[in-house]
Enzyme design. Structure first.
Site, PDB file in Angstrom:
ATOM      1  N   ASP A 163     146.841  27.006 -38.181  1.00  0.00           N
ATOM      2  CA  ASP A 163     145.496  26.786 -37.617  1.00  0.00           C
ATOM      3  C   ASP A 163     144.530  27.906 -38.361  1.00  0.00           C
ATOM      4  O   ASP A 163     144.967  28.948 -38.302  1.00  0.00           O
ATOM      5  CB  ASP A 163     145.383  26.902 -36.278  1.00  0.00           C
ATOM      6  CG  ASP A 163     144.189  26.688 -35.451  1.00  0.00           C
ATOM      7  OD1 ASP A 163     143.118  27.090 -36.104  1.00  0.00           O
ATOM      8  OD2 ASP A 163     144.114  26.478 -34.411  1.00  0.00           O
ATOM      9  N   ASN A 184     139.903  23.201 -47.933  1.00  0.00           N
ATOM     10  CA  ASN A 184     139.182  21.806 -47.749  1.00  0.00           C
ATOM     11  C   ASN A 184     139.015  21.884 -46.033  1.00  0.00           C
ATOM     12  O   ASN A 184     138.283  21.132 -45.670  1.00  0.00           O
ATOM     13  CB  ASN A 184     140.254  20.616 -48.125  1.00  0.00           C
ATOM     14  CG  ASN A 184     139.936  19.527 -47.607  1.00  0.00           C
ATOM     15  OD1 ASN A 184     139.013  18.803 -47.741  1.00  0.00           O
ATOM     16  ND2 ASN A 184     140.880  19.082 -46.514  1.00  0.00           N
ATOM     17  N   SER A 228     129.307  21.046 -48.537  1.00  0.00           N
ATOM     18  CA  SER A 228     128.663  19.787 -48.200  1.00  0.00           C
ATOM     19  C   SER A 228     127.341  19.737 -48.907  1.00  0.00           C
ATOM     20  O   SER A 228     126.704  20.783 -48.987  1.00  0.00           O
ATOM     21  CB  SER A 228     128.815  19.785 -46.548  1.00  0.00           C
ATOM     22  OG  SER A 228     127.767  18.662 -46.140  1.00  0.00           O
ATOM     23  N   TYR A 280     126.699  23.844 -38.642  1.00  0.00           N
ATOM     24  CA  TYR A 280     127.221  23.088 -39.709  1.00  0.00           C
ATOM     25  C   TYR A 280     126.593  23.576 -41.134  1.00  0.00           C
ATOM     26  O   TYR A 280     127.315  23.940 -41.996  1.00  0.00           O
ATOM     27  CB  TYR A 280     127.565  21.828 -39.419  1.00  0.00           C
ATOM     28  CG  TYR A 280     128.294  20.972 -40.631  1.00  0.00           C
ATOM     29  CD1 TYR A 280     129.619  20.979 -40.715  1.00  0.00           C
ATOM     30  CD2 TYR A 280     127.589  20.134 -41.571  1.00  0.00           C
ATOM     31  CE1 TYR A 280     130.433  20.240 -41.672  1.00  0.00           C
ATOM     32  CE2 TYR A 280     128.570  19.560 -42.766  1.00  0.00           C
ATOM     33  CZ  TYR A 280     129.944  19.670 -42.586  1.00  0.00           C
ATOM     34  OH  TYR A 280     130.759  19.111 -43.799  1.00  0.00           O
ATOM     35  N   LYS A 317     127.904  25.847 -44.156  1.00  0.00           N
ATOM     36  CA  LYS A 317     128.274  25.400 -45.434  1.00  0.00           C
ATOM     37  C   LYS A 317     127.475  26.084 -46.528  1.00  0.00           C
ATOM     38  O   LYS A 317     127.775  26.248 -47.536  1.00  0.00           O
ATOM     39  CB  LYS A 317     127.923  23.641 -45.562  1.00  0.00           C
ATOM     40  CG  LYS A 317     129.034  22.804 -44.719  1.00  0.00           C
ATOM     41  CD  LYS A 317     130.535  23.119 -45.503  1.00  0.00           C
ATOM     42  CE  LYS A 317     131.626  22.285 -44.454  1.00  0.00           C
ATOM     43  NZ  LYS A 317     132.800  22.527 -45.085  1.00  0.00           N
ATOM     44  N   THR A 360     135.571   9.152 -43.635  1.00  0.00           N
ATOM     45  CA  THR A 360     136.739   9.668 -43.007  1.00  0.00           C
ATOM     46  C   THR A 360     136.531   9.754 -41.609  1.00  0.00           C
ATOM     47  O   THR A 360     135.516   9.329 -41.123  1.00  0.00           O
ATOM     48  CB  THR A 360     136.791  11.281 -43.647  1.00  0.00           C
ATOM     49  OG1 THR A 360     135.914  11.984 -43.215  1.00  0.00           O
ATOM     50  CG2 THR A 360     136.874  11.511 -45.220  1.00  0.00           C
TER      51      THR A 360
HETATM   52  P1  NAD Z   1     138.932  15.309 -41.991  1.00  0.00           P
HETATM   53  O1  NAD Z   1     138.495  15.577 -40.352  1.00  0.00           O
HETATM   54  O2  NAD Z   1     139.701  14.100 -42.163  1.00  0.00           O
HETATM   55  O3  NAD Z   1     139.538  16.607 -42.735  1.00  0.00           O
HETATM   56  C1  NAD Z   1     139.292  17.860 -42.233  1.00  0.00           C
HETATM   57  C2  NAD Z   1     140.657  18.535 -41.946  1.00  0.00           C
HETATM   58  O4  NAD Z   1     140.499  19.777 -41.632  1.00  0.00           O
HETATM   59  C3  NAD Z   1     141.611  17.769 -40.915  1.00  0.00           C
HETATM   60  O5  NAD Z   1     142.961  17.538 -41.424  1.00  0.00           O
HETATM   61  C4  NAD Z   1     141.484  18.736 -39.830  1.00  0.00           C
HETATM   62  O6  NAD Z   1     142.861  18.708 -38.917  1.00  0.00           O
HETATM   63  C5  NAD Z   1     141.510  20.164 -40.704  1.00  0.00           C
HETATM   64  N1  NAD Z   1     141.029  21.261 -39.858  1.00  0.00           N
HETATM   65  C6  NAD Z   1     139.936  21.377 -38.981  1.00  0.00           C
HETATM   66  N2  NAD Z   1     140.049  22.456 -38.279  1.00  0.00           N
HETATM   67  C7  NAD Z   1     141.147  23.164 -38.614  1.00  0.00           C
HETATM   68  C8  NAD Z   1     141.812  24.508 -38.327  1.00  0.00           C
HETATM   69  N3  NAD Z   1     141.169  25.146 -37.308  1.00  0.00           N
HETATM   70  N4  NAD Z   1     142.944  24.824 -38.880  1.00  0.00           N
HETATM   71  C9  NAD Z   1     143.465  24.213 -39.749  1.00  0.00           C
HETATM   72  N5  NAD Z   1     142.995  22.801 -39.918  1.00  0.00           N
HETATM   73  C10 NAD Z   1     141.720  22.211 -39.695  1.00  0.00           C
HETATM   74  O7  NAD Z   1     137.455  15.241 -42.740  1.00  0.00           O
HETATM   75  P2  NAD Z   1     137.193  15.181 -44.136  1.00  0.00           P
HETATM   76  O8  NAD Z   1     135.760  14.430 -44.333  1.00  0.00           O
HETATM   77  O9  NAD Z   1     138.242  14.791 -45.295  1.00  0.00           O
HETATM   78  O10 NAD Z   1     136.664  16.807 -44.190  1.00  0.00           O
HETATM   79  C11 NAD Z   1     137.247  17.760 -45.370  1.00  0.00           C
HETATM   80  C12 NAD Z   1     136.271  18.581 -45.851  1.00  0.00           C
HETATM   81  O11 NAD Z   1     135.226  18.026 -46.558  1.00  0.00           O
HETATM   82  C13 NAD Z   1     135.650  19.416 -44.740  1.00  0.00           C
HETATM   83  O12 NAD Z   1     135.330  20.894 -45.175  1.00  0.00           O
HETATM   84  C14 NAD Z   1     134.228  18.735 -44.526  1.00  0.00           C
HETATM   85  O13 NAD Z   1     133.343  19.773 -43.923  1.00  0.00           O
HETATM   86  C15 NAD Z   1     133.887  18.264 -45.942  1.00  0.00           C
HETATM   87  N6  NAD Z   1     132.983  17.452 -45.899  1.00  0.00           N
HETATM   88  C16 NAD Z   1     133.220  16.008 -45.582  1.00  0.00           C
HETATM   89  C17 NAD Z   1     132.055  15.133 -45.228  1.00  0.00           C
HETATM   90  C18 NAD Z   1     132.263  13.774 -44.821  1.00  0.00           C
HETATM   91  O14 NAD Z   1     131.108  12.944 -44.681  1.00  0.00           O
HETATM   92  N7  NAD Z   1     133.284  13.398 -44.487  1.00  0.00           N
HETATM   93  C19 NAD Z   1     130.919  15.322 -45.985  1.00  0.00           C
HETATM   94  C20 NAD Z   1     130.626  16.840 -46.537  1.00  0.00           C
HETATM   95  C21 NAD Z   1     131.653  17.708 -46.664  1.00  0.00           C
END
Ligand code: NAD
Length: 254
Positions: A64, A91, A142, A155, A159, A190
């Protein structure tokens, strides 16, 4: 391209992290996958082994990013297992909405702790090993770090902090041979938004609105972010550091 490179990916049990893990596996990387959901993480690891030309099995670590001892354990287990670290993909992250009028301090802390503090600590512990390998870091930022949006205040702050973290650490480590970059995705399909409590109907509206403001006329796919991560982590990006690369169908320019 990443043969014999040890690549550590946080939040690898889903979304962009899982897709990125699979792509690195195709390039023969030696993977460390971290996440909170063991079942999902093991599924991703299995898939990585299947697509790896050498059938390399990733090291999986349940962690975590809000727990300092878990973060320390990630680095300890990585070095015990592989004896080195080449690439860190920061990530793991959460998305939650809220404005200045309704974001509590507790919610602010939760978002900042996950998206910035945990990542800061992991990076701090990883740097001595990255200096040894002259490795590199890619941070998942982001479009919300590059421009402002209403109702996702904490958020956006998290970022934007991450982008500045990327530039500052890049500056510090460039003379020592370590590169640090970020990718800045627009809306990507996602489960991150469902995890924030958004329901199907709200998500549909969200996506429709996003399509209208993304110049490319659609939202993105995880693999489109992965390809940018792979590029920044590769030797092809050897003259790039401190960059924040939008992967957003032109949204940052609009
Ligand atoms: P996602 O929710 O599938 O992936 C995020 C991952 O981080 C998940 O596996 C989650 O369990 C893990 N996570 C969250 N809190 C945690 C913690 N305390 N400890 C350990 N793991 C933790 O979503 P995603 O879209 O694949 O996001 C990945 C990254 O991309 C993130 O940093 C997100 O901010 C960024 N992002 C996503 C988008 C979008 O639209 N999907 C846009 C911009 C940026």
């Amino acid at each position: 391209m990443f043969s014999n490179k040890v690549v550590l990916i946080t939040g690898a049990s889903s979304g962009i992290g899982a897709d990125t893990a699979e792509e690195f596996a195709k390039h023969e990387a030696k993977l460390v996958l971290t996440g909170r959901n063991e079942e999902n993480l093991l599924k991703v690891a299995e898939r990585c082994t299947e697509v790896s030309p050498k059938s390399l099995r990733p090291l999986c670590i349940i962690a975590d990013m809000n727990k300092e001892t878990d973060i320390e354990n990630i680095i300890k287990k990585t070095i015990d297992h592989y004896k080195k670290l080449d690439i860190l993909i920061n990530n793991a992250g959460i998305f939650e909405s809220g404005s200045i009028e309704n974001t509590s301090l507790a919610q602010y802390d939760k978002i900042m702790n996950t998206n910035v503090r945990g990542l800061y600590y992991l990076t701090m512990l990883a740097v001595p090993f990255l200096l040894e390998t002259k490795g590199n870091i890619v941070n998942l930022s982001s479009i919300a770090g590059l421009r402002s949006f209403p109702n996702i205040l904490a958020y956006c702050i998290s970022k934007a902090s991450l982008d500045q973290f990327t530039r500052c650490v890049a500056l510090e480590l460039a003379p020592k041979g370590v590169r640090v970059n970020a990718v800045n995705p627009g809306l990507i399909k996602t489960n991150i938004h469902f995890r924030s409590g958004m329901n199907e109907q709200e998500y549909e509206v969200f996506v429709e609105k996003a399509k209208q403001v993304h110049p490319i006329g659609r939202v993105g796919e995880a693999r489109e972010v992965t390809s940018a991560i792979i590029f920044l982590a590769s030797d092809g990006a050897s003259n790039i550091t401190g960059a924040t690369l939008p992967v957003d169908g032109g949204r940052h320019a609009s």
